[in-house]
Scaffold this motif. Structure first.
Motif, mmCIF file in Angstrom:
data_model
loop_
_atom_site.group_PDB
_atom_site.id
_atom_site.type_symbol
_atom_site.label_atom_id
_atom_site.label_comp_id
_atom_site.label_asym_id
_atom_site.label_seq_id
_atom_site.Cartn_x
_atom_site.Cartn_y
_atom_site.Cartn_z
ATOM 1 N N GLN A 197 0.812 -1.219 0.000
ATOM 2 C CA GLN A 197 0.000 0.000 0.000
ATOM 3 C C GLN A 197 0.845 1.268 0.000
ATOM 4 N N HIS A 198 2.006 1.224 0.663
ATOM 5 C CA HIS A 198 2.827 2.427 0.693
ATOM 6 C C HIS A 198 3.613 2.628 -0.597
ATOM 7 N N PRO A 213 -11.931 4.069 4.098
ATOM 8 C CA PRO A 213 -11.419 3.421 5.306
ATOM 9 C C PRO A 213 -10.569 2.188 5.035
ATOM 10 N N HIS A 214 -10.762 1.556 3.888
ATOM 11 C CA HIS A 214 -9.997 0.332 3.620
ATOM 12 C C HIS A 214 -8.586 0.630 3.118
ATOM 13 N N ASN A 215 -8.289 1.904 2.906
ATOM 14 C CA ASN A 215 -6.912 2.330 2.641
ATOM 15 C C ASN A 215 -6.254 2.914 3.883
ATOM 16 N N TYR A 216 -6.959 2.879 5.001
ATOM 17 C CA TYR A 216 -6.421 3.427 6.242
ATOM 18 C C TYR A 216 -5.582 2.367 6.950
ATOM 19 N N LYS A 255 -14.052 -1.729 10.060
ATOM 20 C CA LYS A 255 -13.388 -0.707 9.240
ATOM 21 C C LYS A 255 -14.336 0.442 8.922
ATOM 22 N N GLU A 256 -15.585 0.101 8.608
ATOM 23 C CA GLU A 256 -16.562 1.101 8.192
ATOM 24 C C GLU A 256 -17.410 1.520 9.384
ATOM 25 N N THR A 257 -16.774 2.273 10.286
ATOM 26 C CA THR A 257 -17.436 2.692 11.515
ATOM 27 C C THR A 257 -16.906 4.057 11.910
ATOM 28 N N ASP A 258 -17.457 4.624 12.996
ATOM 29 C CA ASP A 258 -17.073 5.985 13.366
ATOM 30 C C ASP A 258 -15.635 6.072 13.860
ATOM 31 N N CYS A 259 -15.031 4.936 14.213
ATOM 32 C CA CYS A 259 -13.617 4.918 14.605
ATOM 33 C C CYS A 259 -13.007 3.640 14.031
ATOM 34 N N GLY A 260 -12.775 3.650 12.730
ATOM 35 C CA GLY A 260 -12.379 2.440 12.019
ATOM 36 C C GLY A 260 -10.975 1.977 12.347
ATOM 37 N N CYS A 261 -10.784 0.661 12.298
ATOM 38 C CA CYS A 261 -9.491 0.058 12.615
ATOM 39 C C CYS A 261 -8.483 0.306 11.491
ATOM 40 N N ALA A 262 -7.210 0.337 11.880
ATOM 41 C CA ALA A 262 -6.127 0.521 10.918
ATOM 42 C C ALA A 262 -5.652 -0.829 10.405
ATOM 43 N N GLY A 263 -5.485 -0.935 9.096
ATOM 44 C CA GLY A 263 -4.944 -2.166 8.530
ATOM 45 C C GLY A 263 -5.513 -2.455 7.153
ATOM 46 N N CYS A 264 -4.663 -2.951 6.260
ATOM 47 C CA CYS A 264 -5.067 -3.355 4.913
ATOM 48 C C CYS A 264 -4.834 -4.854 4.762
ATOM 49 N N VAL A 330 -13.223 -6.614 3.500
ATOM 50 C CA VAL A 330 -12.973 -5.942 2.227
ATOM 51 C C VAL A 330 -11.463 -5.955 2.005
ATOM 52 N N PRO A 331 -10.972 -6.716 1.031
ATOM 53 C CA PRO A 331 -9.517 -6.825 0.855
ATOM 54 C C PRO A 331 -8.925 -5.556 0.269
#
Length: 345
Positions: A197-198, A213-216, A255-264, A330-331
């Motif tokens: 991703q980076h 969020p799925h890129n976070y 991931k799709e929430t008001d405080c989504g988790c970090a990770g891809c 979501v991958p």
């Protein structure tokens, strides 16, 4: 070039999670990687050799039939980690210790709050030929999140590397030009992993036109200038940089929430996406070193002997993956076209 064969690669930074999640994440990784450094930030974290070996057995039980995939285990460094813990880990076959600054990322609340008391542990790691893997970000809230990697270099990384000169250090998932330059100029025994991703994205891909969020992930995506610096160092073929996906699954609702988790979650497309990056850079001749050679060389492990072949064939990453529980992931790169594909998969 429409086909490339390389020595079978390894993933030097990976999150499997645990329990039923392993039925998804282990086969995804085992399809193309022979070994993987397994991150220990579970709940509770993997802080002892006994916990590491128990976790390894759960991973092995989730391997596809006939797979030779080998998980390489790590310990989670805390303020209470002792020299005796390091000795026991070495005896059990644990290769490395992972240092998370407390609160830096997912499940890092038990991480390190003060480095000053841990230098005896760092010395023990060097003595026993174990590696220190570092999530290199400060966690002071007044420091801008886009500057926290550079601040960690200035505040901590330079000191760690200089004070324990025989310690092998991996600067995990670097994201900035500053980190790339630090690794290039550091003493022998300092290396870094870089995620797909980076290499593929910058912060516009996360924020422009709406939050994706799925890129976070953490460390967070940075400016395009930093992305280009990372692409330049992998194109250079420097052996100080090697493959570490930081594949980190979370369910869609987390991931799709008001405080989504970090990770891809990139396991199902990571090798193909790395290949695409090297193709874009006109550097496919550098892919094998990055993916298959420099990691085992740095860790002091034998290179793999099998090979894998990738072909230039377009395919689309699925929009969702259904877990055994029925939850969705979501991958990374969901719904996007990838230009390379693992042959016969």
């Amino acid at each position: 070039m429409n086909e490339i064969t390389i020595i079978k690669p390894d993933d030097w930074h990976l999150h499997f999670r645990d329990q039923d999640m392993l039925l998804e994440t282990v086969p995804a990784t085992a399809r193309c990687f022979e070994r993987a450094i397994v991150m220990p930030n579970l709940r509770p974290p993997i802080t002892t050799a006994e916990l590491a070996m128990s976790y390894k057995e759960r991973i092995l039980a989730a391997r596809p039939e006939g797979s030779s995939f080998n998980p390489l285990m790590t310990l989670y460094l805390t303020d209470k980690t002792s020299v005796e813990d390091i000795k026991a880990a070495k005896a059990a076959g644990v290769l490395a210790v992972k240092m998370y600054p407390a609160g830096a990322t997912t499940n890092s609340d038990s991480g390190v709050s003060s480095l000053s008391s841990l230098y005896p542990v760092f010395e023990a790691l060097a003595e026993h030929d174990m590696l220190l893997l570092i999530h290199g970000e400060v966690t002071q809230k007044h420091i801008d999140i886009f500057d926290r990697e550079k601040e960690f270099i200035d505040q901590h990384m330079v000191q760690i590397v200089e004070r324990v000169p025989n310690l092998k250090v991996v600067f995990e998932h670097i994201t900035t030009k500053d980190a790339a330059e630090f690794v290039l100029s550091a003493r022998e025994g300092v290396a870094a992993t870089i995620t797909p991703q980076h290499l593929l994205l910058n912060r516009n891909h996360m924020l422009d036109g709406g939050i994706r969020p799925h890129n976070y992930c953490l460390p967070v995506l940075k400016r395009s200038t930093h992305q280009e610096a990372l692409r330049a160092v992998v194109k250079s073929g420097s052996p100080r940089f090697f493959l570490g996906t930081d594949s980190a699954p979370h369910t869609k609702d987390n991931k799709e929430t008001d405080c989504g988790c970090a990770g891809c979650y990139s396991a199902w497309s990571a090798l193909e996406l790395y290949t695409q990056v090297f193709d874009e850079l006109d550097a496919l001749d550098k892919l094998e070193g990055f993916a298959s050679l420099y990691g085992p060389d740095f860790y002091g492990l034998p290179r793999n002997t099998e090979t894998v072949t990738l072909v230039r064939e377009a395919w689309e990453v699925p929009s969702n993956i259904t877990l055994p529980s029925g939850d969705l992931i979501v991958p990374f790169f969901a719904g996007e076209q990838v230009e390379w594909k693992l042959k016969d998969f």
